[in-house]
Design a protein around this motif. Structure first.
Motif, PDB file in Angstrom:
ATOM      1  N   LEU A  15       0.826  -1.199   0.000  1.00  0.00           N
ATOM      2  CA  LEU A  15       0.000   0.000   0.000  1.00  0.00           C
ATOM      3  C   LEU A  15       0.863   1.254   0.000  1.00  0.00           C
ATOM      4  N   TYR A  16       0.317   2.288  -0.623  1.00  0.00           N
ATOM      5  CA  TYR A  16       0.953   3.597  -0.679  1.00  0.00           C
ATOM      6  C   TYR A  16      -0.075   4.637  -0.245  1.00  0.00           C
ATOM      7  N   VAL A  17       0.356   5.561   0.626  1.00  0.00           N
ATOM      8  CA  VAL A  17      -0.539   6.619   1.089  1.00  0.00           C
ATOM      9  C   VAL A  17       0.124   7.969   0.834  1.00  0.00           C
ATOM     10  N   CYS A  18      -0.569   8.835   0.097  1.00  0.00           N
ATOM     11  CA  CYS A  18      -0.050  10.150  -0.260  1.00  0.00           C
ATOM     12  C   CYS A  18      -0.344  11.169   0.843  1.00  0.00           C
ATOM     13  N   CYS A  19       0.543  12.141   0.992  1.00  0.00           N
ATOM     14  CA  CYS A  19       0.349  13.176   2.010  1.00  0.00           C
ATOM     15  C   CYS A  19       1.278  14.358   1.737  1.00  0.00           C
ATOM     16  N   ASP A  20       1.061  15.448   2.455  1.00  0.00           N
ATOM     17  CA  ASP A  20       1.966  16.590   2.374  1.00  0.00           C
ATOM     18  C   ASP A  20       2.758  16.674   3.680  1.00  0.00           C
ATOM     19  N   TRP A  21       3.556  17.733   3.837  1.00  0.00           N
ATOM     20  CA  TRP A  21       4.441  17.810   4.996  1.00  0.00           C
ATOM     21  C   TRP A  21       3.671  17.909   6.308  1.00  0.00           C
ATOM     22  N   ARG A  22       2.458  18.498   6.268  1.00  0.00           N
ATOM     23  CA  ARG A  22       1.666  18.593   7.500  1.00  0.00           C
ATOM     24  C   ARG A  22       1.094  17.244   7.923  1.00  0.00           C
ATOM     25  N   SER A  23       0.542  16.524   6.959  1.00  0.00           N
ATOM     26  CA  SER A  23      -0.159  15.279   7.286  1.00  0.00           C
ATOM     27  C   SER A  23       0.762  14.067   7.330  1.00  0.00           C
ATOM     28  N   SER A  24       1.974  14.200   6.807  1.00  0.00           N
ATOM     29  CA  SER A  24       2.880  13.050   6.727  1.00  0.00           C
ATOM     30  C   SER A  24       3.161  12.393   8.083  1.00  0.00           C
ATOM     31  N   PRO A  25       3.505  13.146   9.141  1.00  0.00           N
ATOM     32  CA  PRO A  25       3.736  12.489  10.440  1.00  0.00           C
ATOM     33  C   PRO A  25       2.500  11.774  10.988  1.00  0.00           C
ATOM     34  N   VAL A  26       1.330  12.347  10.741  1.00  0.00           N
ATOM     35  CA  VAL A  26       0.092  11.730  11.214  1.00  0.00           C
ATOM     36  C   VAL A  26      -0.171  10.429  10.459  1.00  0.00           C
ATOM     37  N   ILE A  27      -0.004  10.463   9.142  1.00  0.00           N
ATOM     38  CA  ILE A  27      -0.197   9.259   8.333  1.00  0.00           C
ATOM     39  C   ILE A  27       0.745   8.157   8.799  1.00  0.00           C
ATOM     40  N   TYR A  28       2.001   8.502   9.024  1.00  0.00           N
ATOM     41  CA  TYR A  28       2.967   7.504   9.501  1.00  0.00           C
ATOM     42  C   TYR A  28       2.528   6.906  10.836  1.00  0.00           C
ATOM     43  N   SER A  29       2.072   7.747  11.745  1.00  0.00           N
ATOM     44  CA  SER A  29       1.687   7.257  13.075  1.00  0.00           C
ATOM     45  C   SER A  29       0.542   6.256  13.005  1.00  0.00           C
ATOM     46  N   VAL A  30      -0.331   6.403  12.017  1.00  0.00           N
ATOM     47  CA  VAL A  30      -1.431   5.446  11.839  1.00  0.00           C
ATOM     48  C   VAL A  30      -0.927   4.179  11.155  1.00  0.00           C
ATOM     49  N   LEU A  31      -0.160   4.336  10.084  1.00  0.00           N
ATOM     50  CA  LEU A  31       0.322   3.180   9.334  1.00  0.00           C
ATOM     51  C   LEU A  31       1.155   2.244  10.197  1.00  0.00           C
ATOM     52  N   VAL A  32       2.035   2.807  11.003  1.00  0.00           N
ATOM     53  CA  VAL A  32       2.977   1.980  11.755  1.00  0.00           C
ATOM     54  C   VAL A  32       2.268   1.105  12.788  1.00  0.00           C
ATOM     55  N   LYS A  33       1.045   1.454  13.148  1.00  0.00           N
ATOM     56  CA  LYS A  33       0.287   0.643  14.098  1.00  0.00           C
ATOM     57  C   LYS A  33      -0.342  -0.584  13.443  1.00  0.00           C
ATOM     58  N   HIS A  34      -0.541  -0.538  12.122  1.00  0.00           N
ATOM     59  CA  HIS A  34      -1.328  -1.574  11.467  1.00  0.00           C
ATOM     60  C   HIS A  34      -0.569  -2.385  10.415  1.00  0.00           C
ATOM     61  N   CYS A  35       0.563  -1.900   9.949  1.00  0.00           N
ATOM     62  CA  CYS A  35       1.282  -2.610   8.894  1.00  0.00           C
ATOM     63  C   CYS A  35       2.782  -2.314   9.004  1.00  0.00           C
TER      64      CYS A  35
END
Length: 327
Positions: free
Chosen positions: A107-127
């Motif tokens: 899976l790939y999830v797109c984001c900008d500099w603001r949302s990137s840390p938040v996206i990572y924090s969610v992804l790392v919990k599940h995959c």
């Protein structure tokens, strides 16, 4: 409305709207079979669509969600929130998506500099997060009192340690400025062509060869955050085999589905805005007779503007040859 002759931005006539709308899949309050959604566009709210989708059918998930910015998407307005609120929003759709993924899915999830840390924090919990791609989004004039925002991130993750990755499919063709040779005079890690010297290089996680769709490109639509087909082609070729199933839960104007179709993959996508669904359908129909992807030719990704330069050289060589023969 008068347009420049070079303006190739997609438009829709009233007749096309009615015809294309009949091709859409609409949630029906029941489970869809895989056949019902294969190579189709689903028009509906993602929260209502997800429970109706089959389990474990996705080989590659590409997600381009609304970033944590206030923005209007043809009437659907997304409002910026705190990081905590945005993380809850991401969790609300990402956790249900996990049910759709095969055990060897990527899976790939797109984001900008603001949302990137938040996206990572969610992804790392599940995959299993494997990398962060940063690509140069060179567009816009910039800010008066800040650095111009010209980069975006794409997080790469997998469900497990068993996943598909074809590095040979995404090598880049780069022009060699200083073509080194071996002691015997043979080219060292490059090839010579009529238009110059080139090297196939392994892809990195920094991409500076992407052009954002603009008005003279045939893939361009009125969508405000449209991703380039070239960018999506890299993800699809690297992380899915021919015939694999690619799923996009935030379809926008359909770039993921269109690129997947051009590259011989199955696809399905979900989009809440009818207008964008119709653009997706029109592009899918056009892809049946035109599978070109700008910047991807002869099985290679080219540096920005390199391919056009090579074409100009070929034309010049051909004209010179014709002139020589005429003389």
């Amino acid at each position: 409305m008068n347009r420049s002759p070079r303006n190739r931005t997609l438009t829709l006539s009233d007749r096309e709207r009615a015809e294309l709308a009949s091709s859409l899949v609409i949630p029906a309050g029941r489970k869809f079979s895989l056949a019902e959604i294969t190579d189709r566009t689903i028009h509906g709210d993602l929260s209502a669509v997800l429970p109706e989708l089959p389990s474990a059918f996705v080989d590659l998930l590409i997600v381009d969600p609304p970033y944590n910015l206030t923005k209007d998407y043809n009437g659907t307005r997304f409002l910026a929130a705190s990081d905590t609120e945005y993380a809850a929003y991401v969790e609300s759709w990402f956790r249900p998506l996990l049910r759709l993924l095969k055990k060897n899915a990527s899976l790939y999830v797109c984001c900008d500099w603001r949302s990137s840390p938040v996206i990572y924090s969610v992804l790392v919990k599940h995959c299993r997060v494997r990398n962060r791609i940063t690509w140069q989004r060179e567009k816009g004039r910039g800010a008066e009192a800040n650095w111009k925002n010209a980069m975006e991130d794409i997080w790469f993750a997998t469900v497990s340690s068993d996943y598909y990755f074809n590095v040979d499919a995404v090598k880049m063709k780069r022009r060699v400025i200083a073509p080194y040779r071996t002691g015997r005079g043979a080219p060292k890690d490059w090839v010579e062509e009529p238009s110059g010297c080139f090297r196939l290089t392994h892809p990195s996680n920094f991409w500076d060869d992407i052009s954002v769709p603009y008005w003279s490109m045939p893939e361009n639509t009125p969508h405000p955050t449209q991703k380039p087909e070239k960018l999506l082609a890299k993800l699809i070729l690297a992380s899915s085999a021919p015939g694999a199933f690619v799923f996009d839960p935030f379809a926008g104007s359909g770039s993921t589905a269109v690129t997947a179709k051009k590259l011989g993959r199955h696809f399905s996508s979900v989009e809440i805005e009818l207008e964008y669904c119709l653009f997706t359908e029109k592009r899918l129909r056009e892809a049946e007779t035109d599978s070109r992807i700008q910047g991807y030719t002869d099985g290679c990704f080219w540096e920005r503007n390199t391919l056009n330069h090579q074409k100009r050289l070929k034309r010049a060589a051909l004209q010179l040859r014709k002139k020589t023969q005429a003389d």
